[in-house]
Write a protein that holds these residues in place. Structure first.
Motif, PDB file in Angstrom:
ATOM      1  N   VAL A 131      46.020  77.789  58.503  1.00  0.00           N
ATOM      2  CA  VAL A 131      44.714  77.645  57.870  1.00  0.00           C
ATOM      3  C   VAL A 131      44.700  78.541  56.626  1.00  0.00           C
ATOM      4  N   ASN A 132      44.258  77.980  55.494  1.00  0.00           N
ATOM      5  CA  ASN A 132      44.251  78.672  54.198  1.00  0.00           C
ATOM      6  C   ASN A 132      45.645  78.841  53.612  1.00  0.00           C
ATOM      7  N   SER A 133      46.556  77.971  54.010  1.00  0.00           N
ATOM      8  CA  SER A 133      47.868  77.824  53.359  1.00  0.00           C
ATOM      9  C   SER A 133      48.730  79.071  53.465  1.00  0.00           C
ATOM     10  N   TYR A 134      49.219  79.569  52.325  1.00  0.00           N
ATOM     11  CA  TYR A 134      50.202  80.653  52.295  1.00  0.00           C
ATOM     12  C   TYR A 134      49.483  81.991  52.416  1.00  0.00           C
ATOM     13  N   GLY A 261      45.253  72.337  47.833  1.00  0.00           N
ATOM     14  CA  GLY A 261      46.619  72.692  48.198  1.00  0.00           C
ATOM     15  C   GLY A 261      47.562  72.906  47.037  1.00  0.00           C
ATOM     16  N   THR A 262      47.161  72.525  45.837  1.00  0.00           N
ATOM     17  CA  THR A 262      48.103  72.618  44.718  1.00  0.00           C
ATOM     18  C   THR A 262      48.383  74.061  44.299  1.00  0.00           C
ATOM     19  N   SER A 263      47.401  74.944  44.447  1.00  0.00           N
ATOM     20  CA  SER A 263      47.591  76.322  43.998  1.00  0.00           C
ATOM     21  C   SER A 263      48.651  77.059  44.817  1.00  0.00           C
ATOM     22  N   SER A 264      48.875  76.618  46.043  1.00  0.00           N
ATOM     23  CA  SER A 264      49.881  77.269  46.889  1.00  0.00           C
ATOM     24  C   SER A 264      51.131  76.421  47.071  1.00  0.00           C
ATOM     25  N   ALA A 265      51.198  75.275  46.390  1.00  0.00           N
ATOM     26  CA  ALA A 265      52.288  74.321  46.625  1.00  0.00           C
ATOM     27  C   ALA A 265      53.662  74.920  46.352  1.00  0.00           C
ATOM     28  N   HIS A 266      53.753  75.839  45.371  1.00  0.00           N
ATOM     29  CA  HIS A 266      55.068  76.383  45.021  1.00  0.00           C
ATOM     30  C   HIS A 266      55.668  77.238  46.128  1.00  0.00           C
ATOM     31  N   ARG A 275      45.269  69.392  54.244  1.00  0.00           N
ATOM     32  CA  ARG A 275      44.040  68.690  54.601  1.00  0.00           C
ATOM     33  C   ARG A 275      42.840  69.609  54.468  1.00  0.00           C
ATOM     34  N   GLN A 276      41.726  69.008  54.104  1.00  0.00           N
ATOM     35  CA  GLN A 276      40.443  69.685  54.129  1.00  0.00           C
ATOM     36  C   GLN A 276      39.657  69.178  55.338  1.00  0.00           C
ATOM     37  N   VAL A 277      38.996  70.104  56.023  1.00  0.00           N
ATOM     38  CA  VAL A 277      38.285  69.755  57.253  1.00  0.00           C
ATOM     39  C   VAL A 277      36.785  69.958  57.028  1.00  0.00           C
ATOM     40  N   LYS A 278      36.051  68.884  57.110  1.00  0.00           N
ATOM     41  CA  LYS A 278      34.610  68.906  56.854  1.00  0.00           C
ATOM     42  C   LYS A 278      33.889  69.811  57.849  1.00  0.00           C
ATOM     43  N   ASP A 279      32.973  70.619  57.330  1.00  0.00           N
ATOM     44  CA  ASP A 279      32.089  71.483  58.116  1.00  0.00           C
ATOM     45  C   ASP A 279      32.824  72.599  58.858  1.00  0.00           C
ATOM     46  N   ALA A 280      34.108  72.773  58.616  1.00  0.00           N
ATOM     47  CA  ALA A 280      34.861  73.818  59.305  1.00  0.00           C
ATOM     48  C   ALA A 280      34.808  75.111  58.522  1.00  0.00           C
ATOM     49  N   GLY A 281      34.647  76.223  59.246  1.00  0.00           N
ATOM     50  CA  GLY A 281      34.710  77.539  58.652  1.00  0.00           C
ATOM     51  C   GLY A 281      36.060  78.180  58.881  1.00  0.00           C
ATOM     52  N   HIS A 282      36.064  79.499  58.891  1.00  0.00           N
ATOM     53  CA  HIS A 282      37.326  80.252  58.916  1.00  0.00           C
ATOM     54  C   HIS A 282      38.019  80.186  60.274  1.00  0.00           C
TER      55      HIS A 282
END
Length: 312
Positions: A131-134, A261-266, A275-282
């Motif tokens: 969750v929250n990528s890298y 997701g593009t900012s962490s793609a490298h 994926r983005q998850v609707k209404d989901a928090g941390h």
């Protein structure tokens, strides 16, 4: 199947820790480690664990160092909360349980531990869900400011730099968690019983020391411990994640705005889905367990597809 509590817990000696963990699912299934964050506990996965067991995963949900019944084997061991320690704990647990390789999945501290395991020990990790990528910290950039409205949400980072913050966490661990949960997940309407259950994990005698060291280290206000110097030197290079990955962002995360997701793609050089998850928090796995379980199932598919391509 019991979905209200992850119990009973088992214990195993893993390097410097006696790790308390919950296990479910077939012993001969693909193993997935579900790693929780701060200030949360293993019950972030109270609904995810059975969903994955039902589709054949061997599911292991450990209490992180300083949480729940997980304890240190020696009083002399440094109470290190730095990121390298969290990552090393993942591999130590796998070694202790005789697990050659596994899928690793998590959010917050647990997501960071999973990212570190996948980056530093890719041969042990079949795939990653984060969750929250890298989430590997770039400590050299710790003093770079971010937008003020985001800085406000990280009040506890700076609170914990002070001795007043240490005292406040020691005296009010559950109340601190309530404030963080509410900001992190504004659409998650958790009840008192959910917070009370998680707060039992904060009664660990090492909880305060580990949390304080974690936040002071990540901001450059506390040195790391020598045991983890080699791993930290690797993490300072911001290593790539080469294993298959599914990354998730909650669209209602109050502190970590969702990205495409593009900012962490490298950072991801293997197969990756974002994926983005609707209404989901941390605390995404507890708030939207179906979405998190789907990500674990899908990273296994990515792994299988990658293996098929390599075979051809």
């Amino acid at each position: 199947m019991e979905r209200r509590a992850l119990s009973p817990l088992q214990h195993v000696r893993a390097d410097v820790l006696d790790v308390a963990y919950y296990e479910t699912g077939p012993r001969n299934g693909d193993t997935v480690l579900l790693l929780h964050g701060f200030p949360y506990d293993i019950h972030s996965y109270v609904e995810v664990a059975p969903l994955l067991a039902e589709v054949g995963f061997r599911v292991i949900v450990p209490c992180l160092r300083g949480h729940g019944p997980t304890t240190f084997l020696s009083e002399a061991t440094p109470r290190a909360g730095q990121q390298a320690a969290l990552g090393a704990d993942v591999i130590a647990l796998m070694d202790a349980l005789g697990i050659e390789n596994a899928y690793v999945a998590g959010y917050d501290w647990g997501g960071r531990a999973a990212c570190i395991a996948a980056a530093v020990w890719p041969e042990r990790c079949l795939g990653l869900v984060s969750v929250n990528s890298y989430l590997i910290q770039d400590i050299t950039a710790a003093m770079n400011p971010i937008a003020p409205e985001l800085e406000a949400g990280f009040w506890y980072f700076y609170y914990f730099l002070t001795e007043r913050g240490r005292a406040g966490l020691a005296a009010n661990a559950k109340a601190v968690a309530r404030v963080i949960w509410t900001r992190n997940s504004p659409k998650w309407h958790f009840g008192d019983e959910v917070l009370d259950r998680a707060a039992e994990s904060f009664q660990n005698p090492d909880y305060v020391d580990l949390v304080i060291h974690s936040y002071r280290h990540r901001l450059g206000f506390a040195p790391g411990f020598s045991e983890y110097e080699k791993i930290e030197s690797i993490l300072a290079q911001q290593p790539e994640i080469t294993v298959p990955a599914v990354t998730l962002d909650g669209l209602a995360d109050g502190n970590f705005p969702a990205t495409d997701g593009t900012s962490s793609a490298h950072h991801f050089t293997g197969p990756r889905l974002h994926r983005q998850v609707k209404d989901a928090g941390h605390n995404l796995p507890q708030e939207h367990p179906e979405a998190f379980a789907a990500a674990v199932r899908d990273v296994r598919l990515l792994r299988q597809e990658q293996a098929a391509r390599n075979w051809v």
